[in-house]
Design an enzyme around this catalytic site. Structure first.
Site, PDB file in Angstrom:
ATOM      1  N   ARG A 194       3.263  36.580  63.302  1.00 26.95           N
ATOM      2  CA  ARG A 194       3.239  35.550  62.257  1.00 26.95           C
ATOM      3  C   ARG A 194       2.156  35.847  61.224  1.00 26.95           C
ATOM      4  O   ARG A 194       2.322  35.589  60.034  1.00 26.95           O
ATOM      5  CB  ARG A 194       3.025  34.160  62.874  1.00 26.95           C
ATOM      6  N   GLU A 207       3.394  38.583  59.128  1.00 26.27           N
ATOM      7  CA  GLU A 207       4.393  38.025  58.214  1.00 26.27           C
ATOM      8  C   GLU A 207       3.725  37.319  57.036  1.00 26.27           C
ATOM      9  O   GLU A 207       4.197  37.418  55.897  1.00 26.27           O
ATOM     10  CB  GLU A 207       5.269  37.044  58.992  1.00 26.27           C
ATOM     11  N   SER A 250     -13.689  41.191  50.660  1.00 24.23           N
ATOM     12  CA  SER A 250     -14.183  42.077  51.712  1.00 24.23           C
ATOM     13  C   SER A 250     -13.708  41.644  53.096  1.00 24.23           C
ATOM     14  O   SER A 250     -13.677  40.453  53.415  1.00 24.23           O
ATOM     15  CB  SER A 250     -15.716  42.089  51.700  1.00 24.23           C
TER      16      SER A 250
END
Lengths: 149, 149, 149, 149, 149, 149, 149, 149, 149, 149
Positions: free
Chosen positions: E90, E93, E116
């Protein structure tokens, strides 16, 4: 507008089929080996101004295309990491099967280092053989030892 | 229990380092070229019973290992599709840069077909050169035309 | 039985952590730069007999391991084609972002060819800076022009 | 309609070949190093309005193209994860062979962290050498320590 | 002989299951956030000597293992480039779906540069919600502008 | 003829550069967050009829393009599995380095399950900091427990 | 020392073959469906203490192994991204051939969102058929709409 | 000139968006299920002449396009081996998480063999549920036992 | 301008659909088997001048296209290394499942070597069977022994 | 403890080399074709109890190993998606070169559907030929038409 050396290679290949030109004839006109000349036409080597102009005449290229022939191209002539074409795959297979052998024998003879693919030449010839003619390829590359510092 | 040809290759490579054996000496003992002999020891060729026994003596292998040397091995000596070792990579690079050139020139000379990687031999030598010695490799493979049917 | 240079690298790395050795001390003992010495210990360079014996003493290696240090190793120190470690990835990113820039500028200055990764040295130093110290790396590689033939 | 920074890069590269412009001349006009200027033209850096307009004049770009030069581009200049071009591959090889060495030496000197590829500059020069001129590249990146929290 | 930081991570994970230790308890003992502490135990951060010794006590590690905890590890905690575990996927994704959005919004606010991942912290908490509790993650990274030179 | 949502994204991105539109202005017009609005314009979310018409006005899109904005798109905004752009890569790196940490801490707090990437929102803000401003991102996703059946 | 859930899966699979246990018997003992129970034994679901103990009895597992069964595992049961096993490949093929169809029909019925793979159950039965019995699989997943914010 | 079935799929998808056609209406016209009809329109099934002509009318396709609808297409509807779209990925994830479970349970019930993806049908429906409606998919495939010979 | 054999294949495939030509009719006209003729039309074999002209007549190709049919093409007919089309995948699956079996049995019968894919022919026929007709394919390739040298 | 069918395959292969057993003898003992028998021994088919016991006797396997021979194995016999072994690669090449031809001809003869790789048999024989003996392989698979529903 030409934006990529591949476009010039496409023009050359297309003209070659239409005109029935032979690579060995191109080589003769530009005064280099057929191996280097073919590689240069296929976008793997940069040509001098004079070579580019002669190639431009053979394939009837535009001035812009002739200018591109003199640029150091982004090299690598294969569309996939493992080539699908059977002829080219056999060469990949040789590297796969004989790669460690080449490594062992070059190290045994020369020590740690490599055989250059830049200071390199090759020569492909037909060897007649009653059991079926053979392709002979002689490859010659400078040995470069690893530098210790 | 040996379950894989790679285990025998490991034994040979390990013994070679410990004993300081040279590939060219192995070649001499089994009476074949150094190229074929090295490839066979590295698990790329099947040996005859006699060859396997001689190799077994040189590297002090068990009978089981000697039996494995006579089996046609699962070939391919590289751990990745694109080799990371610089010496072997240069050969991959040659295929990548010159692959389409080899294809064009072999077809121009012989027509459609391939250069065999099976009915094949190679010979690696040192060429002395004042600008730095060179590695010379002669490759010879039978041309096989595509069959029309 | 050692069958792979990686096993020796593992021994060195393990002993280094236990003993708290510094790479720069190894370099001093074998009389080479810290860059070459570290690369050699990590399995990327072949050592001379003398260098290998000194390294063997530092890390208390067996004779077999010392013999392996003198073999030209199968090089390539990364487990994946795109490195996952952030420090090493930044270097990969530099090649990705600046790769075509390096190509253009080297060709503009030298013509077609490459910067050698074999006849090569590098030197890594700390540059003090009030806004945060910097890592400075000087890389020097021989230019190799493509051979025309 | 321009939909992608790559289209502007194509225009620049195409105009550069036709006009025979040098990267170092572009750099001089925009008042930055040749390294940054080339990377910016090749779509790896965003330009200021003033820089973009000067580049637009050099390469005779449309206003739309000049607007695109000021957009932070989607970076990464290579078509494949492992570059096929020999010049660029040598840099990839350096990361592969020396990656773990760079990691070890930076950690030994600075502790855990990275060398920045953003707060970074580089300078490429020719070093004359009787045995063959060398490419020298100085890279400078700020050390960034991992934050503990 | 420990040759790899992963072996120490395995010891920690194994002991954690057997002893039923909680990450938040580890965090309390070493006085850092639960996010940093977990990442450090899982081989993604280097510990100070004091932190390593406390972790060693919790998980009953050997002195050699405690020494390894202080080494900057080879980072990257996933076995595949695209993670297969649904929870971790997830997150991948989110990067895939929202990656270009994050890029656009950071550039709109800050100009060209990055957030960063080194000067970075994160904080994960449970947000109670009658329609089902939510996972809240606050991420904070320093903005680093691209340097012009 | 529009055959793919990507073509509409291209139109939007192209118009945005030419017109100098800001994402936050788009968000204001359609009355959603800047995060959702940007993702929707970049082809990752489906818009309502009303939202699509407003976006169509901002970017002067055709009716056909406006119709496409209301279609649930094929999502995934990155051209490669591992992103090459440094800003987006840092997010991928966070998943790689902290992925197992996120997994451990969510499971410790909630048990087996995932944080939803669908019932999800995020908010990106600038945090002023004398040592350099920071990017702050708050992510909120519903916890979904694995169903036992 | 168990360091990985896979080791426990191996123990279960090994004991299952030796003892000739059926998955449906395991399901009956732990009082869940055969689908969930098999997935849990194969390392894809976390068990409750009670379930783990019953499974431990069936397969004669150690206490340490039983403790591991209660940990949320790193999921994903296939060794390659594209499965090689013909039975599993057919399922991958269904996703490949019918993936866009499933997407279109779910969106047509429900709007933009997904079918959950977490709040999910499935039921596999044999359907007798004179032309050859059929495998019937009913899959049920909660629809989750994309959140607008 | 149409050279690829994908071009016809593009025409259909484009016309569908412009005209606001529903897949279930297409299904009704050609007298097949909505699942098969959608898959056929998306280039995964070959249509009969009659079906193709009806589809041609709905989407106002040329005769050439209608001819292509009757050709067995090169199947596979996803642009990457691991799908990036979240809805389709959930199905890939089900194969990944439950693949070995499906294998075990089909073998336990039927012996060695596969569930056909060719002699196959599926039916997707909405199941109303107060906690949130569910997607129900019934899949039915003939069991094919491995032949012994 | 034709720059690639694939363009001619596209013309042939397009004309075939429009005209309703059968491969077996093409084969009859050029006087070769349907297997070779189809492969040649699909860009996998080079044709003689006479064959190319006949094919040109059938599909109404230009002279330039007819010239391309006589060129040895870059072979490999699949867009991905693992084919997604179910019919072609079954052949890939046979190689995957039976590959080691073919290797073992050919070596048992012939010794080390390969079955040629160049000096090769195949014949595909329908075998009537009351339980469902079968596809029969006879493949015949010359055995090539590894050369010892 | 055996945890994987591959371990039993290793035992069989190892015993076969030591004892010098032939696959055709194994086939005779279990009363099946040499093709099926070899595939079954190499872990690609499940054996009946009787077959497994006979194989167990030939290779002196433990009862546990004999139990594993009766389990439907996780199939796929190749270590890489593109096989490196030259003999097996030629079969992959045939699929690559002739894949679209097989697809066209099967569809021309049978319509849309596949040739089964499950209801499948094959027979490998030596064909004597004065120009060099040939490997003949007859493959027979049931045609399965796509179901319309």
């Amino acid at each position: 507008m030409i934006t990529d050396r591949q476009q010039v290679t496409d023009m050359i290949v297309s003209a070659k089929v239409s005109k029935g030109v032979k690579w060995r004839d191109v080589a003769e006109v530009i005064g280099q080996s057929k191996e280097w000349s073919t590689a240069a036409c296929l976008g793997q080597m940069a040509m001098s101004k004079e070579q580019a102009e002669k190639v431009g005449e053979i394939f009837e290229l535009s001035d812009e295309a002739v200018a591109w022939l003199q640029i150091a191209p982004y090299k690598g002539s294969l569309p996939t990491a493992v080539p699908t074409d059977p002829l080219i795959y056999r060469w990949y297979e040789l590297v796969n099967v004989y790669g460690t052998t080449l490594k062992e024998l070059i190290h045994e003879e020369f020590g740690d280092g490599i055989m250059s693919a830049i200071d390199f030449s090759m020569d492909l010839t037909r060897e007649e053989d009653p059991k079926g003619d053979r392709v002979n390829v002689v490859m010659s590359g400078k040995f470069l030892p690893y530098k210790t510092y």
